[in-house]
Design a protein around this motif. Sequence first.
Motif, PDB file in Angstrom:
ATOM      1  N   ILE A   1     -17.674   2.012  27.604  1.00  0.00           N
ATOM      2  CA  ILE A   1     -18.904   1.919  28.378  1.00  0.00           C
ATOM      3  C   ILE A   1     -18.796   2.853  29.573  1.00  0.00           C
ATOM      4  CG2 ILE A   1     -19.452  -0.449  27.695  1.00  0.00           C
ATOM      5  CD1 ILE A   1     -18.302  -1.359  30.390  1.00  0.00           C
ATOM      6  N   ALA A   2     -19.936   3.393  29.962  1.00  0.00           N
ATOM      7  CA  ALA A   2     -19.951   4.274  31.129  1.00  0.00           C
ATOM      8  C   ALA A   2     -20.006   3.424  32.388  1.00  0.00           C
ATOM      9  CB  ALA A   2     -21.151   5.197  31.060  1.00  0.00           C
ATOM     10  N   VAL A   3     -19.181   3.761  33.334  1.00  0.00           N
ATOM     11  CA  VAL A   3     -19.168   3.071  34.614  1.00  0.00           C
ATOM     12  C   VAL A   3     -20.165   3.785  35.516  1.00  0.00           C
ATOM     13  CG1 VAL A   3     -17.755   2.458  36.586  1.00  0.00           C
ATOM     14  CG2 VAL A   3     -16.786   2.400  34.289  1.00  0.00           C
ATOM     15  N   ASN A   4     -20.974   3.013  36.206  1.00  0.00           N
ATOM     16  CA  ASN A   4     -22.030   3.596  37.034  1.00  0.00           C
ATOM     17  C   ASN A   4     -21.452   4.132  38.342  1.00  0.00           C
ATOM     18  OD1 ASN A   4     -24.505   4.382  37.854  1.00  0.00           O
ATOM     19  ND2 ASN A   4     -25.219   2.346  38.409  1.00  0.00           N
ATOM     20  N   ASP A   5     -20.768   5.268  38.247  1.00  0.00           N
ATOM     21  CA  ASP A   5     -20.269   5.926  39.447  1.00  0.00           C
ATOM     22  C   ASP A   5     -20.359   7.436  39.237  1.00  0.00           C
ATOM     23  OD1 ASP A   5     -18.052   6.758  37.980  1.00  0.00           O
ATOM     24  OD2 ASP A   5     -16.716   5.297  38.850  1.00  0.00           O
ATOM     25  N   PRO A   6     -20.314   8.218  40.304  1.00  0.00           N
ATOM     26  CA  PRO A   6     -20.505   9.674  40.187  1.00  0.00           C
ATOM     27  C   PRO A   6     -19.483  10.375  39.306  1.00  0.00           C
ATOM     28  CG  PRO A   6     -20.616   8.974  42.483  1.00  0.00           C
ATOM     29  CD  PRO A   6     -20.171   7.796  41.686  1.00  0.00           C
ATOM     30  N   SER A   7     -18.283   9.831  39.153  1.00  0.00           N
ATOM     31  CA  SER A   7     -17.264  10.512  38.351  1.00  0.00           C
ATOM     32  C   SER A   7     -17.471  10.299  36.857  1.00  0.00           C
ATOM     33  CB  SER A   7     -15.872  10.039  38.755  1.00  0.00           C
ATOM     34  OG  SER A   7     -15.711   8.683  38.370  1.00  0.00           O
ATOM     35  N   ARG A   8     -18.374   9.411  36.477  1.00  0.00           N
ATOM     36  CA  ARG A   8     -18.680   9.121  35.079  1.00  0.00           C
ATOM     37  C   ARG A   8     -17.434   8.662  34.306  1.00  0.00           C
ATOM     38  NH1 ARG A   8     -23.853   9.661  35.978  1.00  0.00           N
ATOM     39  NH2 ARG A   8     -24.845  11.660  35.739  1.00  0.00           N
ATOM     40  N   ALA A   9     -16.616   7.824  34.912  1.00  0.00           N
ATOM     41  CA  ALA A   9     -15.419   7.326  34.249  1.00  0.00           C
ATOM     42  C   ALA A   9     -15.806   6.460  33.059  1.00  0.00           C
ATOM     43  CB  ALA A   9     -14.576   6.521  35.230  1.00  0.00           C
ATOM     44  N   LEU A  10     -15.026   6.535  31.982  1.00  0.00           N
ATOM     45  CA  LEU A  10     -15.229   5.694  30.806  1.00  0.00           C
ATOM     46  C   LEU A  10     -14.109   4.666  30.768  1.00  0.00           C
ATOM     47  CD1 LEU A  10     -16.119   8.376  28.126  1.00  0.00           C
ATOM     48  CD2 LEU A  10     -17.675   6.959  29.434  1.00  0.00           C
ATOM     49  N   ARG A  11     -14.493   3.423  30.524  1.00  0.00           N
ATOM     50  CA  ARG A  11     -13.489   2.369  30.471  1.00  0.00           C
ATOM     51  C   ARG A  11     -13.710   1.546  29.211  1.00  0.00           C
ATOM     52  NH1 ARG A  11     -14.049   0.918  36.756  1.00  0.00           N
ATOM     53  NH2 ARG A  11     -13.087   2.824  37.462  1.00  0.00           N
ATOM     54  N   PRO A  12     -12.629   1.082  28.585  1.00  0.00           N
ATOM     55  CA  PRO A  12     -12.790   0.251  27.390  1.00  0.00           C
ATOM     56  C   PRO A  12     -13.577  -1.009  27.715  1.00  0.00           C
ATOM     57  CG  PRO A  12     -10.511   0.933  27.682  1.00  0.00           C
ATOM     58  CD  PRO A  12     -11.262   1.322  28.925  1.00  0.00           C
ATOM     59  N   SER A  13     -14.456  -1.426  26.795  1.00  0.00           N
ATOM     60  CA  SER A  13     -15.292  -2.590  27.061  1.00  0.00           C
ATOM     61  C   SER A  13     -14.638  -3.887  26.611  1.00  0.00           C
ATOM     62  CB  SER A  13     -16.648  -2.430  26.365  1.00  0.00           C
ATOM     63  OG  SER A  13     -16.461  -2.360  24.970  1.00  0.00           O
ATOM     64  N   SER A  14     -13.635  -3.829  25.733  1.00  0.00           N
ATOM     65  CA  SER A  14     -12.923  -5.046  25.348  1.00  0.00           C
ATOM     66  C   SER A  14     -11.706  -5.209  26.254  1.00  0.00           C
ATOM     67  CB  SER A  14     -12.507  -4.961  23.882  1.00  0.00           C
ATOM     68  OG  SER A  14     -11.623  -3.879  23.703  1.00  0.00           O
ATOM     69  N   ARG A  15     -11.007  -6.308  26.113  1.00  0.00           N
ATOM     70  CA  ARG A  15      -9.837  -6.544  26.968  1.00  0.00           C
ATOM     71  C   ARG A  15      -8.574  -6.085  26.238  1.00  0.00           C
ATOM     72  NH1 ARG A  15     -10.799 -11.888  30.398  1.00  0.00           N
ATOM     73  NH2 ARG A  15     -13.008 -11.581  30.731  1.00  0.00           N
TER      74      ARG A  15
ATOM     75  N   LEU B   1      -4.577  -4.667  25.791  1.00  0.00           N
ATOM     76  CA  LEU B   1      -3.298  -5.018  26.408  1.00  0.00           C
ATOM     77  C   LEU B   1      -2.949  -4.032  27.514  1.00  0.00           C
ATOM     78  CD1 LEU B   1      -1.271  -5.944  23.213  1.00  0.00           C
ATOM     79  CD2 LEU B   1      -2.347  -7.489  24.862  1.00  0.00           C
ATOM     80  N   ALA B   2      -3.352  -2.772  27.343  1.00  0.00           N
ATOM     81  CA  ALA B   2      -3.098  -1.754  28.368  1.00  0.00           C
ATOM     82  C   ALA B   2      -4.445  -1.181  28.790  1.00  0.00           C
ATOM     83  CB  ALA B   2      -2.207  -0.654  27.813  1.00  0.00           C
ATOM     84  N   VAL B   3      -4.574  -0.840  30.036  1.00  0.00           N
ATOM     85  CA  VAL B   3      -5.820  -0.280  30.545  1.00  0.00           C
ATOM     86  C   VAL B   3      -5.694   1.238  30.564  1.00  0.00           C
ATOM     87  CG1 VAL B   3      -7.351  -0.125  32.534  1.00  0.00           C
ATOM     88  CG2 VAL B   3      -6.280  -2.317  31.942  1.00  0.00           C
ATOM     89  N   ALA B   4      -6.711   1.895  30.029  1.00  0.00           N
ATOM     90  CA  ALA B   4      -6.727   3.357  30.031  1.00  0.00           C
ATOM     91  C   ALA B   4      -8.038   3.817  30.646  1.00  0.00           C
ATOM     92  CB  ALA B   4      -6.597   3.892  28.609  1.00  0.00           C
ATOM     93  N   GLU B   5      -7.981   4.917  31.323  1.00  0.00           N
ATOM     94  CA  GLU B   5      -9.173   5.440  31.970  1.00  0.00           C
ATOM     95  C   GLU B   5      -9.168   6.961  31.816  1.00  0.00           C
ATOM     96  OE1 GLU B   5     -10.698   5.556  36.470  1.00  0.00           O
ATOM     97  OE2 GLU B   5     -10.234   3.554  35.710  1.00  0.00           O
ATOM     98  N   LYS B   6     -10.331   7.536  31.533  1.00  0.00           N
ATOM     99  CA  LYS B   6     -10.446   8.985  31.376  1.00  0.00           C
ATOM    100  C   LYS B   6     -11.723   9.431  32.064  1.00  0.00           C
ATOM    101  CE  LYS B   6      -9.820  13.084  29.550  1.00  0.00           C
ATOM    102  NZ  LYS B   6      -8.815  13.982  30.015  1.00  0.00           N
ATOM    103  N   THR B   7     -11.616  10.406  32.926  1.00  0.00           N
ATOM    104  CA  THR B   7     -12.788  10.964  33.603  1.00  0.00           C
ATOM    105  C   THR B   7     -13.237  12.192  32.834  1.00  0.00           C
ATOM    106  OG1 THR B   7     -11.997  10.164  35.731  1.00  0.00           O
ATOM    107  CG2 THR B   7     -13.658  11.913  35.770  1.00  0.00           C
ATOM    108  N   VAL B   8     -14.514  12.237  32.506  1.00  0.00           N
ATOM    109  CA  VAL B   8     -15.067  13.383  31.786  1.00  0.00           C
ATOM    110  C   VAL B   8     -16.183  13.992  32.610  1.00  0.00           C
ATOM    111  CG1 VAL B   8     -14.472  12.516  29.492  1.00  0.00           C
ATOM    112  CG2 VAL B   8     -16.674  11.924  30.503  1.00  0.00           C
ATOM    113  N   ARG B   9     -16.419  15.261  32.378  1.00  0.00           N
ATOM    114  CA  ARG B   9     -17.470  15.970  33.098  1.00  0.00           C
ATOM    115  C   ARG B   9     -18.650  16.166  32.150  1.00  0.00           C
ATOM    116  NH1 ARG B   9     -16.439  21.706  36.096  1.00  0.00           N
ATOM    117  NH2 ARG B   9     -18.622  22.233  36.329  1.00  0.00           N
ATOM    118  N   LEU B  10     -19.803  15.670  32.524  1.00  0.00           N
ATOM    119  CA  LEU B  10     -21.005  15.818  31.715  1.00  0.00           C
ATOM    120  C   LEU B  10     -21.840  16.948  32.276  1.00  0.00           C
ATOM    121  CD1 LEU B  10     -22.046  12.087  31.296  1.00  0.00           C
ATOM    122  CD2 LEU B  10     -20.694  13.486  29.746  1.00  0.00           C
TER     123      LEU B  10
END
Length: 80
Positions: free
Chosen positions: A4-18, A20-29
């Motif tokens: 899901i897209a997080v509503n912030d200027p960096s447009r970070a994507l975060r997994p929507s399920s829970r 075991l490990a949290v991953a985050e990736k910033t992409v440029r649109l």
Amino acid sequence: MRFIAVNDPSRALRPSSRPLAVAEKTVRLERYVLPKFKVTVETEKRFYLPAETLRGTVSAAYFFGKPLANGEVIVRLSTF
């Protein structure tokens, strides 16, 4: 895994399920810009008289050199 897209200027994507490990990736649109290309028309003669059959070749290539494939050509002729 859905993202899901997080509503912030960096447009970070975060997994929507829970997970075991949290991953985050910033992409440029950015806005998609269509590639530019050049069209050339070569005819057998420079001028044609009304009722003469025009014969020639239409070519198109991207500016980086690769030819366009499966293009459609519509020709409209008129007299002055």
